[in-house]
Motif scaffolding. Structure first.
Motif, PDB file in Angstrom:
ATOM      1  N   CYS A  32      -5.397   0.771   7.506  1.00 29.37           N
ATOM      2  CA  CYS A  32      -4.695   2.050   7.581  1.00 29.37           C
ATOM      3  C   CYS A  32      -4.051   2.297   8.948  1.00 29.37           C
ATOM      4  O   CYS A  32      -3.028   2.975   9.038  1.00 29.37           O
ATOM      5  N   CYS A  49      -4.621   1.660  -0.555  1.00 25.42           N
ATOM      6  CA  CYS A  49      -5.467   1.356   0.602  1.00 25.42           C
ATOM      7  C   CYS A  49      -6.011  -0.072   0.556  1.00 25.42           C
ATOM      8  O   CYS A  49      -6.740  -0.461  -0.356  1.00 25.42           O
ATOM      9  N   CYS A  87      -0.300   4.647   5.122  1.00 23.72           N
ATOM     10  CA  CYS A  87       0.821   3.701   5.082  1.00 23.72           C
ATOM     11  C   CYS A  87       2.130   4.414   4.754  1.00 23.72           C
ATOM     12  O   CYS A  87       3.190   4.029   5.263  1.00 23.72           O
ATOM     13  N   CYS A 144       0.843  -1.191   0.000  1.00 23.15           N
ATOM     14  CA  CYS A 144       0.000   0.000   0.000  1.00 23.15           C
ATOM     15  C   CYS A 144       0.881   1.245   0.000  1.00 23.15           C
ATOM     16  O   CYS A 144       1.822   1.360   0.776  1.00 23.15           O
TER      17      CYS A 144
HETATM   18  S1  FES Z   1      -3.594   3.641   3.700  1.00 29.84           S
HETATM   19 FE1  FES Z   1      -2.617   1.724   3.547  1.00 29.84          FE
HETATM   20  S2  FES Z   1      -4.184   0.340   4.118  1.00 29.84           S
HETATM   21 FE2  FES Z   1      -5.188   2.257   4.079  1.00 29.84          FE
END
Ligand code: FES
Length: 180
Positions: A147, A143, A107, A102
């Motif tokens: 998160c 995502c 992340c 991600c």
């Molecule tokens: S920002 Fe990486 S899982 Fe949601």
């Protein structure tokens, strides 16, 4: 290309008979769900049909793009645009292993960029590419729903939270162990 005209989908070889048969199956399954009187209704069958094809083949063959467009009364550019817009869809087969990391905001705040750089170097594979020997595909995704516990990733479809460089190293060791 004339100014203002839509981008063209790439031209390539014709779809194979098994690919055409798969598309016919997908259309039969998903197109009847859309009432004929709904404006743009057939276009809303596009995503389910693309999912159906990718679930079966692991990718959406570029040769099927004109066939899908014809089946749904869309332009090739429209179908191509949807395939390239959604990171989920592939236009070529994936490697034997797939690492998705991600790269969305939460992340990134937890080291996802550094993890991607480490993965690229350790796996000898550029983000968004499949290694020449087919050992691994490395994909940025945006995502995965974890998160609060990033950096998040999937390894061969398994969702993972707080992924470390060591997890990438373990995957690299597995791939090296499988090498002929
Ligand atoms: S920002 Fe990486 S899982 Fe949601």
């Amino acid at each position: 290309m004339p100014r203002g005209s839509a981008p063209r989908a790439p031209q390539g070889p014709a779809a194979s008979e098994p690919e055409r048969a798969l598309l016919a199956q997908a259309v039969a399954l998903h197109l009847p769900d859309i009432p004929a009187e709904v404006p743009g209704g057939s276009a809303s069958a596009l995503l389910p049909i693309l999912h159906h094809i990718q679930d079966a083949l692991g990718f959406v063959p570029p040769a099927l793009v004109p066939e899908i467009a014809a089946a749904l009364s869309l332009s090739r550019a429209e179908v191509h645009g949807v395939i390239t817009y959604y990171h989920h869809f592939r236009s070529a087969p994936a490697g034997r292993h797939v690492l998705q990391i991600c790269q969305a905001e939460a992340c990134r705040a937890n080291g996802a960029e550094a993890l991607m750089a480490h993965a690229g170097a350790r796996l000898a594979c550029a983000p968004g590419a499949t290694r020449a020997d087919g050992g691994v595909t490395l994909e940025p995704v945006y995502c995965l729903g974890l998160c609060a516990t990033g950096p998040a990733a999937t390894i061969d479809g398994q969702l993972r939270a707080r992924v470390s460089a060591a997890a990438v190293d373990a995957l690299a060791a597995r791939i090296e162990g499988e090498a002929p």
